[in-house]
Design a protein around this motif. Structure first.
Motif, PDB file in Angstrom:
ATOM      1  N   GLU A   1       0.833  -1.203   0.000  1.00 22.11           N
ATOM      2  CA  GLU A   1       0.000   0.000   0.000  1.00 22.11           C
ATOM      3  C   GLU A   1       0.872   1.260   0.000  1.00 22.11           C
ATOM      4  N   VAL A   2       1.962   1.240   0.769  1.00 19.61           N
ATOM      5  CA  VAL A   2       2.900   2.366   0.754  1.00 19.61           C
ATOM      6  C   VAL A   2       3.482   2.535  -0.647  1.00 19.61           C
ATOM      7  N   GLU A   3       3.876   1.420  -1.257  1.00 25.91           N
ATOM      8  CA  GLU A   3       4.445   1.467  -2.607  1.00 25.91           C
ATOM      9  C   GLU A   3       3.436   2.051  -3.601  1.00 25.91           C
ATOM     10  N   ALA A   4       2.211   1.634  -3.473  1.00 26.26           N
ATOM     11  CA  ALA A   4       1.187   2.096  -4.411  1.00 26.26           C
ATOM     12  C   ALA A   4       0.896   3.582  -4.250  1.00 26.26           C
ATOM     13  N   ARG A   5       1.100   4.105  -3.060  1.00 30.32           N
ATOM     14  CA  ARG A   5       0.780   5.502  -2.773  1.00 30.32           C
ATOM     15  C   ARG A   5       2.033   6.353  -2.538  1.00 30.32           C
ATOM     16  N   LYS A   6       3.177   5.897  -3.043  1.00 30.56           N
ATOM     17  CA  LYS A   6       4.437   6.562  -2.734  1.00 30.56           C
ATOM     18  C   LYS A   6       4.493   8.010  -3.227  1.00 30.56           C
ATOM     19  N   GLU A   7       3.813   8.308  -4.330  1.00 26.51           N
ATOM     20  CA  GLU A   7       3.807   9.694  -4.816  1.00 26.51           C
ATOM     21  C   GLU A   7       3.122  10.614  -3.813  1.00 26.51           C
ATOM     22  N   GLU A   8       2.105  10.081  -3.169  1.00 24.55           N
ATOM     23  CA  GLU A   8       1.412  10.838  -2.129  1.00 24.55           C
ATOM     24  C   GLU A   8       2.340  11.107  -0.940  1.00 24.55           C
ATOM     25  N   LEU A   9       3.134  10.108  -0.579  1.00 24.83           N
ATOM     26  CA  LEU A   9       4.113  10.259   0.502  1.00 24.83           C
ATOM     27  C   LEU A   9       5.124  11.348   0.160  1.00 24.83           C
ATOM     28  N   ILE A  10       5.646  11.320  -1.053  1.00 23.97           N
ATOM     29  CA  ILE A  10       6.649  12.298  -1.462  1.00 23.97           C
ATOM     30  C   ILE A  10       6.052  13.700  -1.491  1.00 23.97           C
ATOM     31  N   GLN A  11       4.805  13.812  -1.908  1.00 23.25           N
ATOM     32  CA  GLN A  11       4.140  15.117  -1.908  1.00 23.25           C
ATOM     33  C   GLN A  11       3.968  15.636  -0.485  1.00 23.25           C
ATOM     34  N   LEU A  12       3.640  14.735   0.438  1.00 20.13           N
ATOM     35  CA  LEU A  12       3.522  15.125   1.845  1.00 20.13           C
ATOM     36  C   LEU A  12       4.847  15.677   2.357  1.00 20.13           C
ATOM     37  N   CYS A  13       5.931  14.996   2.033  1.00 20.91           N
ATOM     38  CA  CYS A  13       7.254  15.440   2.467  1.00 20.91           C
ATOM     39  C   CYS A  13       7.583  16.815   1.873  1.00 20.91           C
TER      40      CYS A  13
ATOM     41  N   ALA B   1       9.316   4.510   5.305  1.00 17.65           N
ATOM     42  CA  ALA B   1       7.877   4.453   5.564  1.00 17.65           C
ATOM     43  C   ALA B   1       7.384   3.003   5.568  1.00 17.65           C
ATOM     44  N   LYS B   2       7.932   2.181   4.688  1.00 14.01           N
ATOM     45  CA  LYS B   2       7.567   0.760   4.661  1.00 14.01           C
ATOM     46  C   LYS B   2       7.995   0.057   5.949  1.00 14.01           C
ATOM     47  N   VAL B   3       9.191   0.389   6.415  1.00 13.09           N
ATOM     48  CA  VAL B   3       9.676  -0.195   7.671  1.00 13.09           C
ATOM     49  C   VAL B   3       8.784   0.239   8.827  1.00 13.09           C
ATOM     50  N   TYR B   4       8.422   1.516   8.853  1.00 16.24           N
ATOM     51  CA  TYR B   4       7.585   2.031   9.945  1.00 16.24           C
ATOM     52  C   TYR B   4       6.260   1.289  10.033  1.00 16.24           C
ATOM     53  N   VAL B   5       5.605   1.095   8.890  1.00 17.32           N
ATOM     54  CA  VAL B   5       4.279   0.495   8.928  1.00 17.32           C
ATOM     55  C   VAL B   5       4.364  -0.992   9.266  1.00 17.32           C
TER      56      VAL B   5
END
Length: 420
Positions: free
Chosen positions: A13-25, A408-412
């Protein structure tokens, strides 16, 4: 669904939404949150609104003027273990903007790098913690315990109004904690040296410079003699306690094999480091100085206490027959660590390997951080976050985008191992 299957589902799920993660950062970096001055209003409002988008409640705690601690908890708060994920919103000032190759508050992604002040320390890690928490909430994962997200505003200037304030006021508690401070990609920091900062003031007697060295005493000349004694702290042979020797040895291995440019610094793990940081004294070349002040940063290894260092310094400086005064400045702490086999350490280290298929192990940090506060409250803690270490607190700060995603993958995944 097995635990491994659940972790894989979350990682996917993190991989699928990684662009969203990068935008958040990027969005976090675009909000200047320099400390000083320490106003966390804008970034706190952004984070709170982001979390509310996913129906995650946020409690605000103002510890000082415009310094806001945000606390959110998901999962089962009635039973099970409690895990804390902690990050800070403040960054060190950007400094001279003309020395940056890019806008420090651009949050730009270029050639696989996230650019900007706080990219490594620690908005990329903070984004990962926030994002991992929302993934758990979005997928309605029924946790058998609770995950508390503690976001603090005051780490870069000593942290008085952040982590220690939350702990002192019983606002957060847990069986383990992860701080997303910058680290090596495969090597979280599970221990740190102590900190011993002090100011030495040496007193002289003013007079005409043409009568020195007969007249006086000269505060600057006496300070030079005192500094020579202070620097001898490095030469003290310290017996490292048996229980921390494995941590010291694996940290030396890390400096030899991973951060190879650090191999020459291996001795700092077992020595008192001494940095004469500032010196101020005198009024004019032809006046015998009445006062001289020096600020010193010492980091203490395992095996010696600040009381022992104070005794050593007093004994040496008294022997010089000078008039002086020593007072502590900033924070002071003893060397501290968390057992490598503690469940919170295993949850992070094991999942670094789970995500990357590479060996991971915890190491010693030769500086200090908020981790010491959690250990004072008997909360096992370690630090792991995305970073390009050479740029921290400097110009052109950056971090690899791929590291942000990996962390982020490690965290989840670690939440699952720790709470189940």
């Amino acid at each position: 669904m097995s635990k491994v299957e659940l972790k894989k589902k979350l990682i996917d799920e993190v991989e699928a939404r990684k662009e969203e993660l990068i935008q958040l950062c990027s969005s976090l970096i675009q909000i200047p949150s320099e400390n000083p001055p320490g106003d966390s209003t804008e970034i706190s409002e952004f984070i709170a609104n982001y979390l509310k988008t996913f129906n995650i409640d946020v409690d605000w705690h103002e510890s000082a003027d415009k310094m806001y601690n945000l606390v959110s908890t998901i999962g089962n708060t009635e039973q099970g273990k409690q895990l804390i994920y902690c990050g800070h919103t403040d960054v060190v000032p950007a400094g001279d903007l003309s020395k940056w190759d890019f806008d420090p508050f651009s949050g730009e992604v270029k050639d696989g790098w996230m650019l900007g002040r706080g990219a490594s320390d620690m908005k990329a890690g903070l984004a990962g913690l926030i994002f991992a928490t929302t993934i758990l909430k979005r997928l309605n994962i029924e946790l058998p315990g609770s995950l508390t997200l503690a976001i603090v505003p005051d780490e870069e200037t000593g942290g008085e109004f952040g982590v220690p304030w939350l702990l002192k006021n019983n606002i957060i508690a847990g069986d383990g904690c992860l701080i997303a401070e910058p680290s090596s990609p495969r090597n979280p920091t599970i221990g740190q040296k102590g900190s011993y900062w002090f100011e030495l003031e040496v007193v002289g007697k003013p007079g005409h410079g043409s009568l020195s060295p007969i007249a006086g005493p000269n505060a600057i000349a006496d300070t030079v003699r005192a500094i020579q004694e202070i620097q001898k702290l490095w030469d003290i042979e310290i017996e490292v306690p048996e229980e921390v020797k494995p941590l010291i040895e694996v940290s030396k291995r890390y400096m030899k094999e991973v951060e190879k440019d650090r191999v020459k610094y291996q001795p700092v793990l077992e020595k008192i480091t001494v940095n004469i940081g500032t010196i101020q004294g005198g009024t004019k070349a032809n006046v015998i100085p009445e006062s001289c002040k020096v600020q010193v940063d010492c980091r203490l290894p395992f095996g010696i206490t600040e009381e022992e260092v104070t005794h050593y310094l007093t004994e040496k400086l008294d022997a010089l027959n000078i008039e002086y005064n020593i007072k502590p400045i900033s924070f002071r702490s003893q060397a501290n660590c968390t057992d490598a086999n503690d469940p919170v350490c295993r949850a992070i280290v094991d999942n670094i390997t789970f995500v990357t298929n590479e060996e991971a192990y915890g190491v010693m940090q030769w500086a200090s951080s908020d981790a010491r506060h959690f250990r004072e409250y008997n909360i096992p803690v370690l630090q792991y976050g995305p970073a390009y270490l050479p740029t921290i607190h400097g110009y052109n700060e950056k971090v690899e985008v791929e590291q942000i995603i990996t962390c982020a993958k490690v965290y989840v995944a670690a939440v699952i191992d720790f709470l189940y």
